[in-house]
Design an enzyme around this catalytic site. Structure first.
Site, mmCIF file in Angstrom:
data_model
loop_
_atom_site.group_PDB
_atom_site.id
_atom_site.type_symbol
_atom_site.label_atom_id
_atom_site.label_comp_id
_atom_site.label_asym_id
_atom_site.label_seq_id
_atom_site.Cartn_x
_atom_site.Cartn_y
_atom_site.Cartn_z
ATOM 1 C CB THR A 94 -0.880 0.126 1.182
ATOM 2 O OG1 THR A 94 -1.627 -1.199 1.298
ATOM 3 C CG2 THR A 94 -1.936 1.066 1.085
ATOM 4 C CE LYS A 170 -4.851 -1.557 1.340
ATOM 5 N NZ LYS A 170 -5.635 -2.561 1.995
ATOM 6 C CE LYS A 239 1.395 2.090 4.924
ATOM 7 N NZ LYS A 239 1.333 1.207 3.976
HETATM 8 N N1 LIG Z 1 -0.695 -6.597 7.467
HETATM 9 C C1 LIG Z 1 -1.915 -6.415 6.946
HETATM 10 O O1 LIG Z 1 -3.005 -6.592 7.468
HETATM 11 C C2 LIG Z 1 -1.965 -5.768 5.407
HETATM 12 C C3 LIG Z 1 -3.090 -5.897 4.846
HETATM 13 C C4 LIG Z 1 -3.196 -5.027 3.475
HETATM 14 C C5 LIG Z 1 -2.209 -4.642 2.867
HETATM 15 N N2 LIG Z 1 -0.988 -4.312 3.876
HETATM 16 C C6 LIG Z 1 0.229 -3.443 3.184
HETATM 17 O O2 LIG Z 1 1.240 -4.716 2.726
HETATM 18 C C7 LIG Z 1 2.410 -4.011 3.133
HETATM 19 C C8 LIG Z 1 3.331 -5.109 3.886
HETATM 20 O O3 LIG Z 1 2.358 -5.173 5.204
HETATM 21 P P1 LIG Z 1 2.862 -6.127 6.307
HETATM 22 O O4 LIG Z 1 2.014 -6.085 7.480
HETATM 23 O O5 LIG Z 1 3.573 -7.330 5.597
HETATM 24 O O6 LIG Z 1 4.381 -5.375 6.979
HETATM 25 P P2 LIG Z 1 5.537 -5.704 7.860
HETATM 26 O O7 LIG Z 1 5.179 -6.955 8.470
HETATM 27 O O8 LIG Z 1 5.837 -4.565 8.620
HETATM 28 O O9 LIG Z 1 6.585 -6.107 6.690
HETATM 29 C C9 LIG Z 1 7.375 -4.877 5.965
HETATM 30 C C10 LIG Z 1 8.235 -5.499 5.115
HETATM 31 O O10 LIG Z 1 8.722 -4.442 4.247
HETATM 32 C C11 LIG Z 1 10.345 -4.454 4.626
HETATM 33 N N3 LIG Z 1 11.062 -2.946 4.687
HETATM 34 C C12 LIG Z 1 10.538 -1.931 5.541
HETATM 35 N N4 LIG Z 1 11.325 -1.112 5.347
HETATM 36 C C13 LIG Z 1 12.361 -1.481 4.485
HETATM 37 C C14 LIG Z 1 13.324 -0.685 3.872
HETATM 38 N N5 LIG Z 1 13.642 0.616 4.108
HETATM 39 N N6 LIG Z 1 14.058 -1.417 2.838
HETATM 40 C C15 LIG Z 1 13.908 -2.670 2.633
HETATM 41 N N7 LIG Z 1 12.666 -3.446 3.217
HETATM 42 C C16 LIG Z 1 12.056 -2.776 4.060
HETATM 43 C C17 LIG Z 1 10.486 -5.414 5.954
HETATM 44 O O11 LIG Z 1 11.823 -6.076 5.985
HETATM 45 P P3 LIG Z 1 12.523 -6.378 7.318
HETATM 46 O O12 LIG Z 1 12.134 -7.706 7.426
HETATM 47 O O13 LIG Z 1 13.978 -6.192 7.029
HETATM 48 O O14 LIG Z 1 11.941 -5.279 8.534
HETATM 49 C C18 LIG Z 1 9.303 -6.287 5.571
HETATM 50 O O15 LIG Z 1 9.934 -7.184 4.775
HETATM 51 C C19 LIG Z 1 2.365 -2.513 3.523
HETATM 52 O O16 LIG Z 1 2.573 -1.779 2.450
HETATM 53 C C20 LIG Z 1 0.775 -2.856 4.299
HETATM 54 O O17 LIG Z 1 0.218 -1.262 4.424
HETATM 55 C C21 LIG Z 1 -0.964 -5.036 4.996
#
Ligand SMILES: NC(=O)c1ccc[n+]([C@@H]2O[C@H](COP(=O)([O-])OP(=O)(O)OC[C@H]3O[C@@H](n4cnc5c(N)ncnc54)[C@H](OP(=O)(O)O)[C@@H]3O)[C@@H](O)[C@H]2O)c1
Length: 310
Positions: A94, A170, A239
């Site tokens: 997102t 989204k 965010k």
């Molecule tokens: N969780 C939900 O329910 C959900 C639902 C729909 C959409 N989303 C969207 O999907 C996306 C991922 O969400 P998530 O919940 O999976 O997040 P998350 O668990 O916090 O994972 C974030 C990912 O991004 C990586 N990352 C963060 N900063 C970085 C950087 N500067 N350089 C390289 N890699 C970086 C992290 O790597 P590290 O492992 O090294 O930290 C990790 O692989 C987001 O945009 C979120 O808004 C989430």
């Protein structure tokens, strides 16, 4: 298909696993390399760098935010520099409308293709391949990606040939979800302080006038004050509200409720809510009401009256 997958967080790890299980040849990369171990055991190849993950027909990114996607895609030896001409970058994070436009332009300049495919559904839905995928992109590129979307979700909706349109859809959807969470939080605070069982109240609503998955999921979490561990972390929810407001500002669309939600998230984060699920903004109204009772201790007192057979 031969693909790469970058970002093995709560969502990405489950999504990449489903692509491996569907028989695709997947090279995974994550900033924190440890998170690739389970996927390697499942049969994924662990790439040593972003560039090394970019050797297939498609590279998928599922990263936290604009900063992460910019770092991975637009810097030296990032995706744009590494992907073959004609290959496709599918951005499922997102991210902002502005960054989606920037990526589409950068990939076009490099002779590559860009598809935006953000998702609805939390990590449990990602693990069950039950995501809803909102797609923006040129038809041939979307068609190429269809088997991948099929392995990740229960439904794919192509909203526009313009990638950034998917990000608008989204972000507006997440604005609606946050608004539902805040509204549920206020309603549940009211009934809770009136002494009504909170869970029974949510059952009442979701089995009658609000039979929507969003009310059920978030109503249960708020009624039970179950905000840890976070499935969707509060900073990511904040965010999304900021990105929705930025899109609204650039189009001159007032969203007063969006501004209120912005402050609700600020309050939550200012008071130590970083590690909580974004549903925790739905707990603020109970705090504001000074109601120490967050979960009713008594068995359900709300029940359905059925007519006795005559
Ligand atoms: N969780 C939900 O329910 C959900 C639902 C729909 C959409 N989303 C969207 O999907 C996306 C991922 O969400 P998530 O919940 O999976 O997040 P998350 O668990 O916090 O994972 C974030 C990912 O991004 C990586 N990352 C963060 N900063 C970085 C950087 N500067 N350089 C390289 N890699 C970086 C992290 O790597 P590290 O492992 O090294 O930290 C990790 O692989 C987001 O945009 C979120 O808004 C989430």
């Amino acid at each position: 298909m031969k693909i790469g997958f970058i970002g093995l967080g709560r969502m990405g790890a489950a999504m990449a696993a489903n692509l491996v299980k569907a028989g695709h040849e997947v090279a995974v990369f994550n900033r924190t390399a440890d998170k690739g171990r389970a996927l390697r055991e499942l049969g994924a190849h662990q790439a040593g760098s972003v560039a090394a993950a970019c050797h297939g027909e498609v590279i998928i990114t599922m990263l936290a935010d604009d900063a992460a996607v910019t770092e991975v895609a637009l810097t030296k030896e990032g995706i744009v520099e590494s992907l073959a001409a004609g290959a496709i970058h599918v951005s499922m994070s997102t991210i902002s409308v502005a960054l989606a436009k920037q990526l589409a332009a950068a990939h076009a300049r490099a002779g590559q293709r860009f598809v935006a495919a953000p998702v609805f559904g939390r990590p449990d839905a990602a693990a069950a391949a039950k995501l809803f995928i909102v797609v923006g992109g040129e038809a041939a590129a979307v068609e190429t990606c269809a088997p991948l979307f099929g392995a990740l979700g229960q439904r794919t909706v192509v909203i526009s040939a313009e990638p950034a349109a998917a990000n608008v859809a989204k972000l507006s959807g997440n604005f609606l979800l946050a608004a539902a969470i805040e509204a549920l939080g206020e309603a549940i605070a009211l009934v809770g302080k009136a002494g009504i069982d909170r869970r029974s109240y949510v059952d009442l609503l979701t089995s009658t006038i609000f039979p929507a998955p969003a009310y059920k999921t978030y109503g249960d979490l708020i009624a039970e004050s179950r905000f840890e561990p976070a499935a969707f972390a509060a900073p990511l929810g904040f965010k999304d509200i900021r990105l929705a407001l930025a899109a609204a500002e650039s189009l001159r669309v007032p969203m007063p409720l969006g501004s209120l939600l912005h402050d609700r998230f600020l309050r939550l984060l200012a008071q130590g809510g970083e590690r909580l699920d974004w549903a925790a903004i739905g707990g603020l109204a109970t705090q504001d009401a000074g109601d120490p009772q967050t979960v009713a201790p008594v068995a359900a007192t709300v029940h359905t009256l059925t007519r006795e057979p005559t």
